[in-house]
Scaffold this motif. Sequence first.
Motif, PDB file in Angstrom:
ATOM      1  N   ILE A  26       0.835  -1.203   0.000  1.00  0.00           N
ATOM      2  CA  ILE A  26       0.000   0.000   0.000  1.00  0.00           C
ATOM      3  C   ILE A  26       0.870   1.254   0.000  1.00  0.00           C
ATOM      4  O   ILE A  26       0.643   2.185  -0.779  1.00  0.00           O
ATOM      5  CB  ILE A  26      -0.959   0.000   1.205  1.00  0.00           C
ATOM      6  CG1 ILE A  26      -2.016  -1.089   1.010  1.00  0.00           C
ATOM      7  CG2 ILE A  26      -1.618   1.363   1.382  1.00  0.00           C
ATOM      8  CD1 ILE A  26      -3.005  -1.226   2.133  1.00  0.00           C
ATOM      9  N   PHE A  27       1.869   1.290   0.860  1.00  0.00           N
ATOM     10  CA  PHE A  27       2.715   2.482   0.953  1.00  0.00           C
ATOM     11  C   PHE A  27       3.542   2.689  -0.317  1.00  0.00           C
ATOM     12  O   PHE A  27       3.751   3.824  -0.740  1.00  0.00           O
ATOM     13  CB  PHE A  27       3.604   2.420   2.189  1.00  0.00           C
ATOM     14  CG  PHE A  27       2.831   2.572   3.466  1.00  0.00           C
ATOM     15  CD1 PHE A  27       2.147   3.738   3.749  1.00  0.00           C
ATOM     16  CD2 PHE A  27       2.766   1.535   4.386  1.00  0.00           C
ATOM     17  CE1 PHE A  27       1.414   3.883   4.915  1.00  0.00           C
ATOM     18  CE2 PHE A  27       2.046   1.668   5.559  1.00  0.00           C
ATOM     19  CZ  PHE A  27       1.363   2.847   5.821  1.00  0.00           C
ATOM     20  N   MET A  34       2.250   9.397  -5.973  1.00  0.00           N
ATOM     21  CA  MET A  34       2.082  10.714  -5.353  1.00  0.00           C
ATOM     22  C   MET A  34       2.295  11.837  -6.374  1.00  0.00           C
ATOM     23  O   MET A  34       1.625  12.875  -6.291  1.00  0.00           O
ATOM     24  CB  MET A  34       3.048  10.875  -4.175  1.00  0.00           C
ATOM     25  CG  MET A  34       2.759  12.077  -3.318  1.00  0.00           C
ATOM     26  SD  MET A  34       1.091  12.157  -2.642  1.00  0.00           S
ATOM     27  CE  MET A  34       1.204  11.008  -1.305  1.00  0.00           C
ATOM     28  N   ALA A  35       3.170  11.660  -7.315  1.00  0.00           N
ATOM     29  CA  ALA A  35       3.424  12.700  -8.318  1.00  0.00           C
ATOM     30  C   ALA A  35       2.288  12.781  -9.341  1.00  0.00           C
ATOM     31  O   ALA A  35       2.153  13.780 -10.039  1.00  0.00           O
ATOM     32  CB  ALA A  35       4.743  12.424  -9.036  1.00  0.00           C
ATOM     33  N   ASN A  36       1.483  11.755  -9.403  1.00  0.00           N
ATOM     34  CA  ASN A  36       0.382  11.678 -10.346  1.00  0.00           C
ATOM     35  C   ASN A  36      -0.870  12.307  -9.712  1.00  0.00           C
ATOM     36  O   ASN A  36      -1.173  12.041  -8.564  1.00  0.00           O
ATOM     37  CB  ASN A  36       0.145  10.191 -10.656  1.00  0.00           C
ATOM     38  CG  ASN A  36      -0.778   9.968 -11.812  1.00  0.00           C
ATOM     39  OD1 ASN A  36      -1.597  10.812 -12.145  1.00  0.00           O
ATOM     40  ND2 ASN A  36      -0.646   8.814 -12.421  1.00  0.00           N
ATOM     41  N   THR A  37      -1.601  13.110 -10.455  1.00  0.00           N
ATOM     42  CA  THR A  37      -2.815  13.713  -9.905  1.00  0.00           C
ATOM     43  C   THR A  37      -3.942  12.691  -9.742  1.00  0.00           C
ATOM     44  O   THR A  37      -4.944  12.975  -9.097  1.00  0.00           O
ATOM     45  CB  THR A  37      -3.314  14.873 -10.793  1.00  0.00           C
ATOM     46  OG1 THR A  37      -3.535  14.388 -12.106  1.00  0.00           O
ATOM     47  CG2 THR A  37      -2.329  16.016 -10.800  1.00  0.00           C
ATOM     48  N   THR A  42      -8.650  10.766  -7.019  1.00  0.00           N
ATOM     49  CA  THR A  42      -9.292   9.577  -6.457  1.00  0.00           C
ATOM     50  C   THR A  42      -9.599   9.770  -4.980  1.00  0.00           C
ATOM     51  O   THR A  42     -10.681   9.386  -4.510  1.00  0.00           O
ATOM     52  CB  THR A  42      -8.396   8.336  -6.650  1.00  0.00           C
ATOM     53  OG1 THR A  42      -8.129   8.179  -8.048  1.00  0.00           O
ATOM     54  CG2 THR A  42      -9.045   7.085  -6.121  1.00  0.00           C
ATOM     55  N   ALA A  43      -8.684  10.370  -4.245  1.00  0.00           N
ATOM     56  CA  ALA A  43      -8.905  10.619  -2.817  1.00  0.00           C
ATOM     57  C   ALA A  43     -10.134  11.504  -2.611  1.00  0.00           C
ATOM     58  O   ALA A  43     -10.939  11.258  -1.705  1.00  0.00           O
ATOM     59  CB  ALA A  43      -7.666  11.263  -2.204  1.00  0.00           C
ATOM     60  N   PHE A  89      -1.662  18.789  -1.208  1.00  0.00           N
ATOM     61  CA  PHE A  89      -1.856  17.358  -0.976  1.00  0.00           C
ATOM     62  C   PHE A  89      -0.514  16.639  -0.967  1.00  0.00           C
ATOM     63  O   PHE A  89      -0.207  15.887  -0.042  1.00  0.00           O
ATOM     64  CB  PHE A  89      -2.765  16.786  -2.078  1.00  0.00           C
ATOM     65  CG  PHE A  89      -3.002  15.312  -1.998  1.00  0.00           C
ATOM     66  CD1 PHE A  89      -3.916  14.793  -1.096  1.00  0.00           C
ATOM     67  CD2 PHE A  89      -2.333  14.441  -2.856  1.00  0.00           C
ATOM     68  CE1 PHE A  89      -4.158  13.421  -1.041  1.00  0.00           C
ATOM     69  CE2 PHE A  89      -2.570  13.083  -2.805  1.00  0.00           C
ATOM     70  CZ  PHE A  89      -3.474  12.572  -1.894  1.00  0.00           C
ATOM     71  N   LYS A  90       0.299  16.905  -1.979  1.00  0.00           N
ATOM     72  CA  LYS A  90       1.627  16.275  -2.053  1.00  0.00           C
ATOM     73  C   LYS A  90       2.518  16.731  -0.897  1.00  0.00           C
ATOM     74  O   LYS A  90       3.219  15.932  -0.285  1.00  0.00           O
ATOM     75  CB  LYS A  90       2.295  16.613  -3.393  1.00  0.00           C
ATOM     76  CG  LYS A  90       1.639  15.969  -4.579  1.00  0.00           C
ATOM     77  CD  LYS A  90       2.275  16.435  -5.874  1.00  0.00           C
ATOM     78  CE  LYS A  90       1.511  15.934  -7.064  1.00  0.00           C
ATOM     79  NZ  LYS A  90       2.028  16.453  -8.329  1.00  0.00           N
ATOM     80  N   TYR A  91       2.478  18.022  -0.607  1.00  0.00           N
ATOM     81  CA  TYR A  91       3.308  18.584   0.461  1.00  0.00           C
ATOM     82  C   TYR A  91       2.945  17.988   1.823  1.00  0.00           C
ATOM     83  O   TYR A  91       3.814  17.728   2.650  1.00  0.00           O
ATOM     84  CB  TYR A  91       3.143  20.109   0.482  1.00  0.00           C
ATOM     85  CG  TYR A  91       3.917  20.792   1.572  1.00  0.00           C
ATOM     86  CD1 TYR A  91       5.288  21.009   1.440  1.00  0.00           C
ATOM     87  CD2 TYR A  91       3.285  21.218   2.729  1.00  0.00           C
ATOM     88  CE1 TYR A  91       6.009  21.642   2.448  1.00  0.00           C
ATOM     89  CE2 TYR A  91       3.992  21.844   3.742  1.00  0.00           C
ATOM     90  CZ  TYR A  91       5.363  22.050   3.593  1.00  0.00           C
ATOM     91  OH  TYR A  91       6.071  22.670   4.591  1.00  0.00           O
ATOM     92  N   PHE A  92       1.655  17.786   2.055  1.00  0.00           N
ATOM     93  CA  PHE A  92       1.195  17.273   3.345  1.00  0.00           C
ATOM     94  C   PHE A  92       1.412  15.770   3.476  1.00  0.00           C
ATOM     95  O   PHE A  92       1.881  15.287   4.511  1.00  0.00           O
ATOM     96  CB  PHE A  92      -0.286  17.605   3.535  1.00  0.00           C
ATOM     97  CG  PHE A  92      -0.859  17.133   4.833  1.00  0.00           C
ATOM     98  CD1 PHE A  92      -0.554  17.791   6.011  1.00  0.00           C
ATOM     99  CD2 PHE A  92      -1.687  16.024   4.882  1.00  0.00           C
ATOM    100  CE1 PHE A  92      -1.080  17.358   7.218  1.00  0.00           C
ATOM    101  CE2 PHE A  92      -2.214  15.587   6.086  1.00  0.00           C
ATOM    102  CZ  PHE A  92      -1.912  16.256   7.257  1.00  0.00           C
ATOM    103  N   PHE A  93       1.081  15.005   2.428  1.00  0.00           N
ATOM    104  CA  PHE A  93       1.074  13.547   2.550  1.00  0.00           C
ATOM    105  C   PHE A  93       2.407  12.870   2.263  1.00  0.00           C
ATOM    106  O   PHE A  93       2.661  11.785   2.781  1.00  0.00           O
ATOM    107  CB  PHE A  93      -0.019  12.936   1.672  1.00  0.00           C
ATOM    108  CG  PHE A  93      -1.386  13.100   2.260  1.00  0.00           C
ATOM    109  CD1 PHE A  93      -1.800  12.326   3.320  1.00  0.00           C
ATOM    110  CD2 PHE A  93      -2.251  14.066   1.767  1.00  0.00           C
ATOM    111  CE1 PHE A  93      -3.053  12.488   3.887  1.00  0.00           C
ATOM    112  CE2 PHE A  93      -3.509  14.239   2.316  1.00  0.00           C
ATOM    113  CZ  PHE A  93      -3.911  13.440   3.375  1.00  0.00           C
ATOM    114  N   THR A  94       3.278  13.465   1.461  1.00  0.00           N
ATOM    115  CA  THR A  94       4.554  12.817   1.143  1.00  0.00           C
ATOM    116  C   THR A  94       5.395  12.554   2.395  1.00  0.00           C
ATOM    117  O   THR A  94       5.826  11.417   2.610  1.00  0.00           O
ATOM    118  CB  THR A  94       5.336  13.629   0.098  1.00  0.00           C
ATOM    119  OG1 THR A  94       4.538  13.736  -1.093  1.00  0.00           O
ATOM    120  CG2 THR A  94       6.654  12.974  -0.237  1.00  0.00           C
TER     121      THR A  94
END
Length: 134
Positions: A26-27, A34-37, A42-43, A89-94
């Motif tokens: 999953i991870f 993550m680089a893909n929108t 989807t989220a 989203f990327k900044y927070f979740f990466t």
Amino acid sequence: MTLLIKLFEILMLLAGVLLLVKPDNIFDFIENNMANTFLYVTAIVVRFVFGVLFFLTASKSRYPGIIKFFGYVFVIAAIVLVFMGVGGFKYFFTPLISDVTPFASIAGVFATVFGGFLIFSFIKQKGVSAEINN
């Protein structure tokens, strides 16, 4: 609508079991996409759709208040993600992924319990209304 809820229940159970057995799958998927929108969209869509479904089908469950609450939480989360934008989203979740990875088994237990709770909530109670009326 209930078919989609049943699908969500099963997917939640499977995600929980996968987090317990092979959390890296999953991870790795999340990190690789993550680089893909696609992941961002989807989220949002999944949270919004299931939030609305939970809200609409809550009356058919054993715990309508709790199911409605989860529906509201999902919709609010979708709205927050929309305002967050792809960059946010990327900044927070990466960086969050590496912080959460050690707790994958705990997340797996919670996901499995949540999936089980949803299944239990939407199972029809056969014979219960007859017993109540007698």
